[in-house]
Design a protein around this motif. Sequence first.
Motif, mmCIF file in Angstrom:
data_model
loop_
_atom_site.group_PDB
_atom_site.id
_atom_site.type_symbol
_atom_site.label_atom_id
_atom_site.label_comp_id
_atom_site.label_asym_id
_atom_site.label_seq_id
_atom_site.Cartn_x
_atom_site.Cartn_y
_atom_site.Cartn_z
ATOM 1 N N SER A 169 0.814 -1.210 0.000
ATOM 2 C CA SER A 169 0.000 0.000 0.000
ATOM 3 C C SER A 169 0.853 1.268 0.000
ATOM 4 C CB SER A 169 -0.916 0.000 1.218
ATOM 5 O OG SER A 169 -0.124 -0.071 2.380
ATOM 6 N N GLU A 170 2.159 1.109 -0.108
ATOM 7 C CA GLU A 170 3.046 2.266 -0.004
ATOM 8 C C GLU A 170 3.175 2.966 -1.362
ATOM 9 O OE1 GLU A 170 5.808 4.986 0.199
ATOM 10 O OE2 GLU A 170 6.380 3.233 -0.983
ATOM 11 N N VAL A 171 3.213 4.294 -1.330
ATOM 12 C CA VAL A 171 3.300 5.012 -2.618
ATOM 13 C C VAL A 171 4.485 5.976 -2.706
ATOM 14 C CG1 VAL A 171 1.623 6.748 -1.894
ATOM 15 C CG2 VAL A 171 2.022 6.382 -4.293
ATOM 16 N N GLY A 172 4.806 6.656 -1.615
ATOM 17 C CA GLY A 172 5.825 7.711 -1.669
ATOM 18 C C GLY A 172 7.175 7.234 -2.165
ATOM 19 N N ALA A 173 7.696 6.202 -1.532
ATOM 20 C CA ALA A 173 9.025 5.696 -1.894
ATOM 21 C C ALA A 173 9.013 5.090 -3.290
ATOM 22 C CB ALA A 173 9.479 4.655 -0.868
ATOM 23 N N VAL A 174 7.942 4.358 -3.597
ATOM 24 C CA VAL A 174 7.847 3.665 -4.889
ATOM 25 C C VAL A 174 7.815 4.665 -6.037
ATOM 26 C CG1 VAL A 174 6.417 2.117 -6.252
ATOM 27 C CG2 VAL A 174 6.651 1.735 -3.818
ATOM 28 N N MET A 175 7.088 5.760 -5.832
ATOM 29 C CA MET A 175 6.997 6.815 -6.838
ATOM 30 C C MET A 175 8.385 7.408 -7.096
ATOM 31 S SD MET A 175 4.672 8.216 -8.619
ATOM 32 C CE MET A 175 3.289 9.273 -8.679
ATOM 33 N N LEU A 176 9.072 7.681 -6.000
ATOM 34 C CA LEU A 176 10.358 8.371 -6.081
ATOM 35 C C LEU A 176 11.428 7.503 -6.755
ATOM 36 C CD1 LEU A 176 11.224 11.154 -5.086
ATOM 37 C CD2 LEU A 176 12.073 10.076 -3.016
ATOM 38 N N VAL A 177 11.587 6.271 -6.296
ATOM 39 C CA VAL A 177 12.692 5.455 -6.806
ATOM 40 C C VAL A 177 12.331 4.692 -8.083
ATOM 41 C CG1 VAL A 177 13.686 5.207 -4.510
ATOM 42 C CG2 VAL A 177 12.214 3.406 -5.404
ATOM 43 N N GLY A 178 11.035 4.439 -8.265
ATOM 44 C CA GLY A 178 10.609 3.699 -9.450
ATOM 45 C C GLY A 178 10.310 4.619 -10.618
ATOM 46 N N GLY A 179 9.798 5.806 -10.310
ATOM 47 C CA GLY A 179 9.502 6.771 -11.356
ATOM 48 C C GLY A 179 8.155 6.562 -12.029
ATOM 49 N N ASN A 180 7.382 5.571 -11.583
ATOM 50 C CA ASN A 180 6.044 5.331 -12.134
ATOM 51 C C ASN A 180 6.083 5.188 -13.658
ATOM 52 O OD1 ASN A 180 3.227 5.071 -12.115
ATOM 53 N ND2 ASN A 180 2.910 7.280 -12.281
ATOM 54 N N ILE A 181 7.037 4.432 -14.175
ATOM 55 C CA ILE A 181 7.169 4.268 -15.625
ATOM 56 C C ILE A 181 6.135 3.260 -16.129
ATOM 57 C CG2 ILE A 181 8.693 3.542 -17.502
ATOM 58 C CD1 ILE A 181 11.037 4.344 -15.624
ATOM 59 N N ALA A 204 -9.483 5.856 -10.372
ATOM 60 C CA ALA A 204 -8.540 5.746 -9.261
ATOM 61 C C ALA A 204 -9.135 4.893 -8.144
ATOM 62 C CB ALA A 204 -8.185 7.133 -8.734
ATOM 63 N N LEU A 205 -10.395 5.143 -7.865
ATOM 64 C CA LEU A 205 -11.090 4.397 -6.819
ATOM 65 C C LEU A 205 -11.185 2.919 -7.185
ATOM 66 C CD1 LEU A 205 -12.349 5.257 -4.185
ATOM 67 C CD2 LEU A 205 -14.554 5.374 -5.325
ATOM 68 N N ALA A 206 -11.445 2.667 -8.465
ATOM 69 C CA ALA A 206 -11.523 1.289 -8.939
ATOM 70 C C ALA A 206 -10.206 0.557 -8.666
ATOM 71 C CB ALA A 206 -11.842 1.270 -10.432
ATOM 72 N N LEU A 207 -9.105 1.221 -8.958
ATOM 73 C CA LEU A 207 -7.798 0.616 -8.697
ATOM 74 C C LEU A 207 -7.604 0.385 -7.199
ATOM 75 C CD1 LEU A 207 -5.501 2.675 -11.110
ATOM 76 C CD2 LEU A 207 -6.241 0.312 -11.381
ATOM 77 N N GLY A 208 -8.097 1.323 -6.385
ATOM 78 C CA GLY A 208 -7.995 1.192 -4.932
ATOM 79 C C GLY A 208 -8.752 -0.028 -4.434
ATOM 80 N N LEU A 211 -6.814 -3.060 -5.247
ATOM 81 C CA LEU A 211 -5.682 -3.183 -4.317
ATOM 82 C C LEU A 211 -6.126 -3.830 -2.998
ATOM 83 C CD1 LEU A 211 -2.687 -2.401 -3.626
ATOM 84 C CD2 LEU A 211 -3.572 -0.258 -2.747
ATOM 85 N N LEU A 212 -7.251 -3.355 -2.469
ATOM 86 C CA LEU A 212 -7.766 -3.911 -1.219
ATOM 87 C C LEU A 212 -8.136 -5.377 -1.382
ATOM 88 C CD1 LEU A 212 -10.032 -1.086 0.214
ATOM 89 C CD2 LEU A 212 -7.896 -1.988 1.132
#
Lengths: 231, 285
Positions: A169-181, A204-208, A211-212
């Motif tokens: 469920s983590e987003v901050g670190a993944v966005m930064l180091v992965g770059g969301n390519i 976005a909600l659908a993806l959420g 995820l759950l």
Amino acid sequence: MHTLIQGFREAIKLLISLDPELLQIISVSFRVTGTALFVSVLIGVPLGTVLGLVDFPGKKIITALLYTGMGLPPVVVGLFVFIMFSASGPFGSLGWLFTTRSIVVAQTILALPLVTSFVMTSVLSIDIALIRQMKSLGTSRKQLLWTVIKEARLGAVVAMAAGYGAVISEVGAVMLVGGNIAGKTRVLTTAIMLETRQGRFGFALALGIILLLIAFITNMIMMKFQHREIK
Amino acid sequence: MVTDFNLKTFLSIVLIFLLALAVLSAGQVEEESLTLATTTSIEDSGLLEEFLPVFEERTGYDVDVIAVGTGQALETGRRGDADVLLVHAPDLEKEFVEEGYGTDRYFIMSNDFVIVGPSDDPAGLMDLETTKEAMITIKEEGEAEELTFTSRGDGSGTHFQEQQLWKVAEIELEKVESGNWYQSLGQGMGPTLITSNEMQAYTLTDRGSFVSMRDELPNLAEIFAGPEELDNPYSILPVNPDKYDVDYDGAMEFAEFFQEEKTQEMIGDFGIEEYGEPLFLPGLL
């Protein structure tokens, strides 16, 4: 309310249609989080067991560090990993930045303290009398360790679930180091962020919701391994 | 209790860690890819989704897009983590090239900045002529508690542009930023527009982001646009291969592709079908 309903509808539609882009994102999420969890368990279970069983100088400090690690802000971990793997950083030549590998490293750093301390706590709660008895019966150290791990199984599963939940469920670190390519390092959480940023709340909600759902199913599977304990 | 914790245990743990890393490393196949650091406004406009496949098919490159704020995009280039940049902050770009991090700037297209705000325009910006008047009015009406202004506040190209506009109006930035009516969000263009829509606030946005999100922004309308201070030029900057081990050839091919007449024509047409107006103006036609 309208957006919520739209989100649920969209989620069902996406899942039924097996949208290839979505499957791709889910598969990257699984691969990355699975690997990070695997590494965390590989290190965290033995480490937690040792910390639970053995007394040595400096153990208090290590334990305190471990507890602090449980509250690491993901973005700070991301920034740290980014700097480490940046072309001008110490491990830049590996070329890991903006690949799934740097995500795995960041997620492992986040999950490892959780896994280790949960295992340690459950090892600590094992009946000492049992161990004494086994020792007096001349059980080998290997067997003894195995028994301890078996006894601490509940804790290990909780540890895995906690680690898994923290990283998928983590987003901050993944966005930064992965770059969301797209197609490479885009995972469910960063995709949710991208869609939200563009104002597509329904999608976005659908993806959420997906995820759950994935987290729920994974936890159900993990509970299978401890079915005897939870009634 | 077992008390013999020893070096061996520790070493084996380290060994397991290294093994796991080795397994990981073996899992990925390297392919020829070009890393492009660009702004969220570009990615959110959908421009790249349409143009990159054409470029990729022709050159065989696989373009990895990292979409961040302009500040972060330039920093990514400065650290050698990208091969090529597509950004919109002329002054910062010049600095980037002068410092030797980029080889050159290739201007490819522009759109313009617009001030958007509540459709009924309580501050009365619609009838104003100059950017200076508009900025002074925003400050005065803000201080009179007639309006709220949201700022990106994230060191992005748009944020930088907003700061330039206050300068044009000879208003000190500190006076603006300390105002209760001035909200520095520290977010990308999309979230800033969404927040402004919820708060019924005025904000500065690039036209592309606003047009492509208009359906999600029922409370906002275009309020002020036109003067040349609101131009928003986009340029491509290859990262200097003398500084880092970057793919300069790929970066140059990328820059050349966007300067071709055919690509330029495509830029002029992009968005018309979906939004009824182009999102960008080709820079070289």
